[in-house]
Design a protein around this motif. Sequence first.
Motif, short mmCIF file in Angstrom:
data_model
loop_
_atom_site.label_atom_id
_atom_site.label_comp_id
_atom_site.label_asym_id
_atom_site.label_seq_id
_atom_site.Cartn_x
_atom_site.Cartn_y
_atom_site.Cartn_z
N VAL A 31 0.82 -1.21 0.00
CA VAL A 31 0.00 0.00 0.00
C VAL A 31 0.86 1.27 0.00
CG1 VAL A 31 -1.73 1.29 1.31
CG2 VAL A 31 -1.88 -1.19 1.17
N ASP A 32 2.05 1.20 0.58
CA ASP A 32 2.88 2.39 0.71
C ASP A 32 3.59 2.81 -0.59
OD1 ASP A 32 2.23 2.70 3.37
OD2 ASP A 32 3.86 1.40 4.02
N LEU A 52 3.00 6.55 -1.54
CA LEU A 52 1.72 7.06 -1.08
C LEU A 52 1.95 8.34 -0.29
CD1 LEU A 52 -1.34 6.65 -0.85
CD2 LEU A 52 -0.89 5.30 1.22
N ALA A 55 -1.40 9.63 3.37
CA ALA A 55 -2.14 8.41 3.70
C ALA A 55 -3.18 8.68 4.79
CB ALA A 55 -1.18 7.33 4.17
N ALA A 60 -5.23 11.52 -0.11
CA ALA A 60 -4.25 10.45 -0.34
C ALA A 60 -4.08 10.23 -1.84
CB ALA A 60 -4.71 9.16 0.33
#
Length: 99
Positions: A31-32, A52, A55, A60
Amino acid sequence: MDALACCALAAPLDDAKNAQVLRYENDNIGVDGYKFAYETSDGVARQEQGELKNAGTDHAAIAVRGTISWVAADGQQYTLNYIADENGYQPEAAHLPKA
């Protein structure tokens, strides 16, 4: 991805279809973010990194930074650096061939 398609079309077809991968790296951080890089025997090299930003907020977004270079049919090497973030797609030619 549009830059990659343009680059592949710029290389002579015989070289492009017979190109071999010389180096490949891929790190999907989840996800990062992510990052990857590769080089092929026909002179194409690309690296890209995305991360990202903001967040957990309504703002985001993934910010992407990358470089692609290739040898065109005229024998010149071309390089394109780019950023894609909340300010849009921002390409910049790092080297222009001499006229």
